[in-house]
Design an enzyme around this catalytic site. Structure first.
Site, PDB file in Angstrom:
ATOM      1  N   ASN A  36       0.811  -1.213   0.000  1.00  0.00           N
ATOM      2  CA  ASN A  36       0.000   0.000   0.000  1.00  0.00           C
ATOM      3  C   ASN A  36       0.847   1.266   0.000  1.00  0.00           C
ATOM      4  OD1 ASN A  36      -1.886  -2.119   1.470  1.00  0.00           O
ATOM      5  ND2 ASN A  36      -3.215  -0.538   0.628  1.00  0.00           N
ATOM      6  N   ASP A  43      -7.458   2.428  20.064  1.00  0.00           N
ATOM      7  CA  ASP A  43      -7.451   1.873  18.706  1.00  0.00           C
ATOM      8  C   ASP A  43      -6.998   0.423  18.699  1.00  0.00           C
ATOM      9  OD1 ASP A  43      -8.141   4.436  18.073  1.00  0.00           O
ATOM     10  OD2 ASP A  43      -6.604   4.725  16.553  1.00  0.00           O
ATOM     11  N   SER A  70      -3.882  -3.496   3.231  1.00  0.00           N
ATOM     12  CA  SER A  70      -4.994  -2.955   4.002  1.00  0.00           C
ATOM     13  C   SER A  70      -6.072  -2.346   3.124  1.00  0.00           C
ATOM     14  CB  SER A  70      -4.482  -1.883   4.972  1.00  0.00           C
ATOM     15  OG  SER A  70      -5.524  -1.477   5.840  1.00  0.00           O
ATOM     16  N   GLY A 107      -7.806   8.691  10.535  1.00  0.00           N
ATOM     17  CA  GLY A 107      -8.411   8.514  11.850  1.00  0.00           C
ATOM     18  C   GLY A 107      -9.196   7.232  11.995  1.00  0.00           C
ATOM     19  N   LEU A 108      -8.862   6.220  11.179  1.00  0.00           N
ATOM     20  CA  LEU A 108      -9.612   4.964  11.181  1.00  0.00           C
ATOM     21  C   LEU A 108      -8.837   3.814  11.820  1.00  0.00           C
ATOM     22  CD1 LEU A 108     -11.161   5.167   7.598  1.00  0.00           C
ATOM     23  CD2 LEU A 108     -12.176   5.883   9.779  1.00  0.00           C
ATOM     24  N   GLY A 109      -7.765   4.134  12.529  1.00  0.00           N
ATOM     25  CA  GLY A 109      -7.034   3.098  13.254  1.00  0.00           C
ATOM     26  C   GLY A 109      -6.186   2.193  12.392  1.00  0.00           C
ATOM     27  N   SER A 110      -5.693   2.706  11.263  1.00  0.00           N
ATOM     28  CA  SER A 110      -4.908   1.849  10.364  1.00  0.00           C
ATOM     29  C   SER A 110      -3.603   1.394  11.013  1.00  0.00           C
ATOM     30  CB  SER A 110      -4.615   2.585   9.048  1.00  0.00           C
ATOM     31  OG  SER A 110      -3.892   3.784   9.285  1.00  0.00           O
ATOM     32  N   SER A 111      -2.945   2.261  11.766  1.00  0.00           N
ATOM     33  CA  SER A 111      -1.682   1.855  12.391  1.00  0.00           C
ATOM     34  C   SER A 111      -1.917   0.827  13.488  1.00  0.00           C
ATOM     35  CB  SER A 111      -0.942   3.071  12.962  1.00  0.00           C
ATOM     36  OG  SER A 111      -1.623   3.622  14.066  1.00  0.00           O
TER      37      SER A 111
END
Length: 404
Positions: A55, A212, A143, A150-154
């Site tokens: 990605n 998260d 992913s 702000g969607l908790g990707s980390s």
């Protein structure tokens, strides 16, 4: 040591209610988002550990023998100084600097991509050095979650890495082995995954709340207030539209703006924060009822709460013209939307009732896309970190993994 391919996934998250109020001691409701990060771990015998993040275009590989010769005692420093933290060391600034040397990164690197690699190295060296020899692994992560939205990707990334490495090193069992009929780990194993994932989040974010990674680990819905995280009864998987306005924003600046407004107008802003807290509490109550006996009237209550919270957030000064446009488009179609996260742009959510016509959903998605937004139809209240057999993965995900 694991000998077969391992497939793991973990969800992102959205804040349903409680943005900004949570900074001031109020409750927030966070729910797992059924847009997921996927990890494929494949044991190798080539003496390398490789990390592929298609990605972001990152592809790194390290010689295991060289890593084995490293003095990794620096990873024990925090544990020795603060034994009350248990056997999981927390990364310090000094440790992160040493990891930059290992990765071959410049001292001033601070991009999300660089930090993701450092978090991987931290977890790999910390978890796997208990083995007689560091394992040769090929790890690929892909992913569905946009980064920086702000969607908790980390957090989903850190949870996947922690779960995969703990399983590969047999610190926790593979739920799909030995005839088990589940793809979820036990509560005790999930707790260990979450604790390690939190350390990965610390490498990336410095001082995260822990919300998260908790949502990504356990899934469903969680209540967060003053550092305490508690799971909610799992509601039915509510359908939403998730819209990314693609307007960049600074969470730090937005939080500071609310704090400034509270200082300037305490008798106005403090009641707003209290009211947002009451919205979170009422939503929690309704979701609890829906877990056992969902009825159409409950969706009407959820819609009212969404509308009220959005107006409160605008009054706090964290709205944006793009979010106003999102609300206008969906309101014109009888739907209800609010921002999620810091505001000032970023993402918004729109509740989809079960009886909504398919054509209306598609028309709404098209109208939002025509505004220049990215739009996904998905569920909230999704399951947490899970392992998968290749056959169980959705076709589009399997195709994406095969193409990496």
């Amino acid at each position: 040591m694991l000998s077969e391919v391992l497939l793991v996934s973990a969800p992102g998250k959205v804040i349903l209610h409680g943005e900004h109020a949570v900074v001031h001691g109020k409750a927030a409701l966070a729910v797992a988002l059924n847009l997921r990060t996927f990890l494929r771990l494949q044991p190798r015998s080539n003496g390398k550990v490789s990390l592929n993040l298609p990605n972001t275009g990152i592809k790194q590989a390290w010689d295991v023998a060289r890593l084995q010769l490293l003095d990794t005692s620096f990873l024990d420093k925090y544990r020795e100084e603060k034994p009350e933290q248990g056997d999981i060391p927390a990364p310090t600034a000094e440790q992160v600097e040493k990891l930059k040397e290992v990765a071959g990164f410049p001292v001033d690197c601070a991009t999300t991509e660089h930090l993701a690699v450092l978090a991987f190295l931290y977890l790999y060296l910390s978890i796997c050095r208990k083995q007689r020899a560091l394992p040769s692994l090929d790890i690929t992560l892909w992913s569905e979650l946009p980064t920086g939205a702000g969607l908790g990707s980390s957090a989903a990334y850190s949870v996947c890495v922690a779960a995969a490495l703990l399983t590969a090193c047999e610190e926790i069992p593979n739920p799909l082995k030995d005839g088990h009929h589940t793809n979820r780990w036990t509560g005790e194993d999930l707790e260990l995954i979450n604790r390690w994932a939190f350390q990965g989040e610390r490498v990336i974010h410095g001082n995260p709340s822990g919300v998260d990674n908790a949502v990504s680990t356990w899934g469903g819905a969680l209540r967060y207030q003053q550092g305490k995280i508690s799971p909610l009864k799992r509601p039915p998987p509510l359908k939403i539209l998730l819209t990314n306005t693609k307007v960049p924003r600074s969470t730090k600046a937005l939080v500071a703006g609310v704090r400034s407004r509270l200082t300037k107008f305490p008798e106005i802003v403090a009641p707003l924060l209290t009211s947002i807290d009451a919205i979170s509490v009422e939503c929690e109550r309704v979701l609890g009822e829906m877990a056992t006996d969902p009825v159409p009237e409950q969706y009407l209550v959820l819609e009212e709460l969404i509308d009220m919270n959005q107006h409160h957030l605008n009054a706090l000064g964290v709205g944006h013209a793009s979010l106003d446009r999102l609300c206008q488009v969906t309101t014109a179609r009888g739907l209800h939307s609010k921002l999620t996260g810091a505001g000032g742009g970023g993402c918004g959510i729109t509740l989809l009732k079960p009886d909504l016509e398919r054509l209306e959903v598609e028309a709404t998605k098209q109208a939002l896309t025509d505004c220049g937004f990215d739009c996904w139809e998905t569920n909230i209240g999704a399951p947490g970190v899970s392992t998968h057999s290749a056959a169980s993965l959705d076709t589009h995900v399997q195709q994406a993994l095969d193409g990496l």
